[in-house]
Motif scaffolding. Structure first.
Motif, PDB file in Angstrom:
ATOM      1  N   LEU A  25      71.308 -25.075  17.308  1.00 22.92           N
ATOM      2  CA  LEU A  25      70.907 -26.414  17.762  1.00 22.92           C
ATOM      3  C   LEU A  25      70.008 -27.167  16.574  1.00 22.92           C
ATOM      4  O   LEU A  25      70.070 -28.339  16.473  1.00 22.92           O
ATOM      5  CB  LEU A  25      69.946 -26.003  19.117  1.00 22.92           C
ATOM      6  N   LEU A  26      68.929 -26.470  16.142  1.00 22.51           N
ATOM      7  CA  LEU A  26      68.066 -27.149  15.064  1.00 22.51           C
ATOM      8  C   LEU A  26      68.995 -27.516  13.897  1.00 22.51           C
ATOM      9  O   LEU A  26      68.795 -28.807  13.628  1.00 22.51           O
ATOM     10  CB  LEU A  26      67.157 -25.818  14.511  1.00 22.51           C
ATOM     11  N   GLU A  27      69.833 -26.882  13.482  1.00 26.83           N
ATOM     12  CA  GLU A  27      70.665 -27.215  12.337  1.00 26.83           C
ATOM     13  C   GLU A  27      71.527 -28.417  12.803  1.00 26.83           C
ATOM     14  O   GLU A  27      71.795 -29.307  11.792  1.00 26.83           O
ATOM     15  CB  GLU A  27      71.543 -26.131  11.499  1.00 26.83           C
ATOM     16  N   TRP A  83      66.741 -33.862  22.508  1.00 31.23           N
ATOM     17  CA  TRP A  83      67.247 -32.670  23.371  1.00 31.23           C
ATOM     18  C   TRP A  83      66.947 -31.348  22.496  1.00 31.23           C
ATOM     19  O   TRP A  83      66.804 -30.430  23.142  1.00 31.23           O
ATOM     20  CB  TRP A  83      68.946 -32.946  23.280  1.00 31.23           C
ATOM     21  N   VAL A  84      66.969 -31.467  21.146  1.00 33.16           N
ATOM     22  CA  VAL A  84      66.483 -30.348  20.434  1.00 33.16           C
ATOM     23  C   VAL A  84      65.126 -30.117  20.740  1.00 33.16           C
ATOM     24  O   VAL A  84      65.020 -28.831  20.631  1.00 33.16           O
ATOM     25  CB  VAL A  84      66.648 -30.755  18.750  1.00 33.16           C
ATOM     26  N   MET A  85      64.209 -30.973  20.870  1.00 37.11           N
ATOM     27  CA  MET A  85      62.810 -30.691  21.062  1.00 37.11           C
ATOM     28  C   MET A  85      62.500 -30.089  22.544  1.00 37.11           C
ATOM     29  O   MET A  85      61.681 -29.427  22.735  1.00 37.11           O
ATOM     30  CB  MET A  85      61.919 -32.103  20.891  1.00 37.11           C
ATOM     31  N   THR A  86      63.517 -30.736  23.469  1.00 34.28           N
ATOM     32  CA  THR A  86      63.486 -30.265  24.636  1.00 34.28           C
ATOM     33  C   THR A  86      63.611 -28.694  24.811  1.00 34.28           C
ATOM     34  O   THR A  86      62.996 -27.830  25.442  1.00 34.28           O
ATOM     35  CB  THR A  86      64.490 -30.863  25.830  1.00 34.28           C
ATOM     36  N   ARG A  87      64.731 -28.229  23.996  1.00 32.74           N
ATOM     37  CA  ARG A  87      65.097 -26.644  23.977  1.00 32.74           C
ATOM     38  C   ARG A  87      64.107 -25.999  23.150  1.00 32.74           C
ATOM     39  O   ARG A  87      64.349 -24.654  23.390  1.00 32.74           O
ATOM     40  CB  ARG A  87      66.653 -26.601  23.444  1.00 32.74           C
ATOM     41  N   ARG A 134      57.738 -32.659  25.493  1.00 39.39           N
ATOM     42  CA  ARG A 134      56.449 -32.655  25.281  1.00 39.39           C
ATOM     43  C   ARG A 134      56.110 -31.045  25.225  1.00 39.39           C
ATOM     44  O   ARG A 134      55.275 -30.514  24.355  1.00 39.39           O
ATOM     45  CB  ARG A 134      55.468 -32.928  26.380  1.00 39.39           C
ATOM     46  N   SER A 135      56.625 -30.423  26.112  1.00 36.99           N
ATOM     47  CA  SER A 135      56.230 -28.807  25.914  1.00 36.99           C
ATOM     48  C   SER A 135      57.074 -28.236  25.069  1.00 36.99           C
ATOM     49  O   SER A 135      56.130 -27.170  24.488  1.00 36.99           O
ATOM     50  CB  SER A 135      56.947 -28.097  27.509  1.00 36.99           C
ATOM     51  N   GLY A 136      58.105 -28.684  24.458  1.00 39.23           N
ATOM     52  CA  GLY A 136      58.683 -28.118  23.432  1.00 39.23           C
ATOM     53  C   GLY A 136      57.673 -28.261  22.094  1.00 39.23           C
ATOM     54  O   GLY A 136      57.813 -27.443  21.235  1.00 39.23           O
ATOM     55  N   HIS A 141      64.725 -39.117  32.647  1.00 30.91           N
ATOM     56  CA  HIS A 141      65.220 -37.906  33.536  1.00 30.91           C
ATOM     57  C   HIS A 141      66.088 -37.215  32.643  1.00 30.91           C
ATOM     58  O   HIS A 141      66.357 -35.977  32.996  1.00 30.91           O
ATOM     59  CB  HIS A 141      65.538 -38.394  34.644  1.00 30.91           C
ATOM     60  N   ALA A 142      66.805 -37.560  31.821  1.00 30.46           N
ATOM     61  CA  ALA A 142      67.782 -37.103  30.932  1.00 30.46           C
ATOM     62  C   ALA A 142      67.282 -35.841  30.173  1.00 30.46           C
ATOM     63  O   ALA A 142      67.964 -34.851  30.285  1.00 30.46           O
ATOM     64  CB  ALA A 142      68.506 -37.907  30.186  1.00 30.46           C
ATOM     65  N   HIS A 143      66.035 -35.958  29.817  1.00 26.96           N
ATOM     66  CA  HIS A 143      65.420 -34.484  29.397  1.00 26.96           C
ATOM     67  C   HIS A 143      64.118 -34.278  30.002  1.00 26.96           C
ATOM     68  O   HIS A 143      63.514 -33.178  29.523  1.00 26.96           O
ATOM     69  CB  HIS A 143      65.340 -35.248  27.694  1.00 26.96           C
ATOM     70  N   ILE A 144      63.976 -34.790  31.228  1.00 31.52           N
ATOM     71  CA  ILE A 144      62.964 -34.116  31.998  1.00 31.52           C
ATOM     72  C   ILE A 144      61.552 -33.929  31.185  1.00 31.52           C
ATOM     73  O   ILE A 144      60.612 -33.394  31.705  1.00 31.52           O
ATOM     74  CB  ILE A 144      63.324 -32.951  32.596  1.00 31.52           C
TER      75      ILE A 144
END
Length: 379
Positions: A329-331, A302-306, A181-183, A174-177
């Motif tokens: 964010l990526l860096e 979290w990076v992949m979530t965003r 996967r969508s990212g 849940h922390a990253h919902i």
């Protein structure tokens, strides 16, 4: 402008009845003041000796979010606040004065005049005084995690007693919902698919969060500075609608990679404060390898979530801070992995994708390490 009260807001009589039953003395609501959300309000109480002069009332949202329905959000906050106060005996969150039997209305301690730490950072920037408040925030989250380790069954029993089904008790994602996967899919559609080695790194990061081992602990599910109120009487954590037992270091990642509001964050001092607090009951937190991998895993997920926002940001015009935020964010995700010498292929993907974005969005071609911590994302 404050949002208007709507039909979902309880009448004064409902609040009065709930408080009267809870405190055992007649309670009168003098007036109701809407706050920042239509389902959150302040009730001013008239001359009662039992309850305080004001309380905050949280009601059922119009709809849920993430993996939880509106009803589950209030049940979870009800369970979490009772668990923290009565089972953990911590003074880190607002007191729960009363709750409707179905948890559709919660009456909480009014923490005014405390202020959201995020609001202060937005207004004043990253000052030494606010750096100290950030450290207090990190320590509070570490203390909550440390005190809750090994007590997931007790928390889940509270949720079950309030009506949560057994199939809704799994919280690790849940922390990253699950949006990583969508990212992943969006990155491929954008033209920056993860190479096989980077995807294996991501799978390892997700596996770490799915099986936290000794790091399984309670977090509020939204560990950002807008959920820490600071001021007279000390800081308090708020917003436990998303609370659950998950990898503790998902709560520390907000100090390594920027959340939605920021172009950059501060990092090392707060991470160490969190780590010291957690290590009081979790000796594995003192192991650089275990702690570093967990922190990098939480940061990278979290990076992949965003990364789900890549195509959305590409459609925006030059000068939009959200684009600069994506590069930062990526860096910052790459730096976190590199510092701890883990997830090298995923870190390399973050670096190469940031480089591509700099070329594609020339206005983002800046030194992100020179951006002041907690610079607000304006657009």
């Amino acid at each position: 402008m404050l949002p208007p009260l709507d039909a979902a807001v309880p009448a004064s009589a409902e609040i009065e009845a709930l408080l009267t039953a809870s405190v055992g003395a007649p309670t009168t609501v003098e007036r109701i003041e809407p706050l920042h959300r239509p389902w959150v309000l302040r009730a001013h109480l008239a001359g009662a000796t039992g309850p305080p002069e004001t309380v905050v009332v949280k009601c059922l949202r119009p709809e849920g979010y993430g993996l939880r329905s509106a009803e589950e959000l209030t049940r979870c906050e009800h369970a979490a606040l009772a668990f923290i106060a009565d089972d953990l005996r911590l003074d880190l969150a607002p007191d729960l004065h009363a709750a409707a039997p179905d948890s559709r209305m919660l009456v909480l301690e009014d923490l005014y005049p405390r202020t959201e730490l995020a609001e202060l950072l937005h207004q004043e920037g990253h000052t030494p005084a606010l750096d100290a408040e950030l450290t207090a925030f990190a320590t509070s989250m570490g203390e909550l995690a440390a005190a809750s380790v090994g007590r997931a069954a007790l928390f889940n029993a509270r949720r079950t007693a309030l009506g949560t089904g057994a199939d809704r008790l799994g919280d690790w994602e849940h922390a990253h919902i699950g949006l990583w996967r969508s990212g992943l899919a969006r990155a491929a559609a954008f033209g920056v698919p993860l190479p096989a080695a980077a995807e294996r790194d991501l799978e390892a990061a997700v596996a770490e969060l799915a099986d936290p081992g000794p790091f399984l602990a309670l977090t509020n599910g939204d560990s950002e500075s807008h959920n820490f109120l600071t001021g007279p009487g000390g800081g308090k954590l708020i917003d436990f609608e998303g609370a659950g037992f998950r990898h503790a270091l998902t709560a520390a990642a907000c100090f390594t990679v920027p959340g939605p509001n920021w172009l950059g964050v501060s990092g090392p001092g707060q991470v160490e404060a969190f780590r010291r607090a957690l290590a009081r009951t979790v000796p594995e937190a003192e192991d650089d390898r275990l702690f570093g991998f967990g922190l990098a895993a939480a940061s990278m997920v979290w990076v992949m979530t965003r990364a789900d926002r890549l195509t959305t940001l590409d459609a925006r015009g030059p000068g939009d801070d959200s684009r600069t935020q994506m590069v930062s964010l990526l860096e910052s995700g790459a730096r976190t992995a590199e510092v701890h010498r883990v997830l090298p292929h995923l870190a390399a993907w973050c670096r190469s994708t940031a480089d591509l974005l700099r070329r594609r969005w020339p206005d983002t071609d800046i030194d992100t390490t020179a951006v002041a911590p907690y610079t607000w994302r304006e657009r």
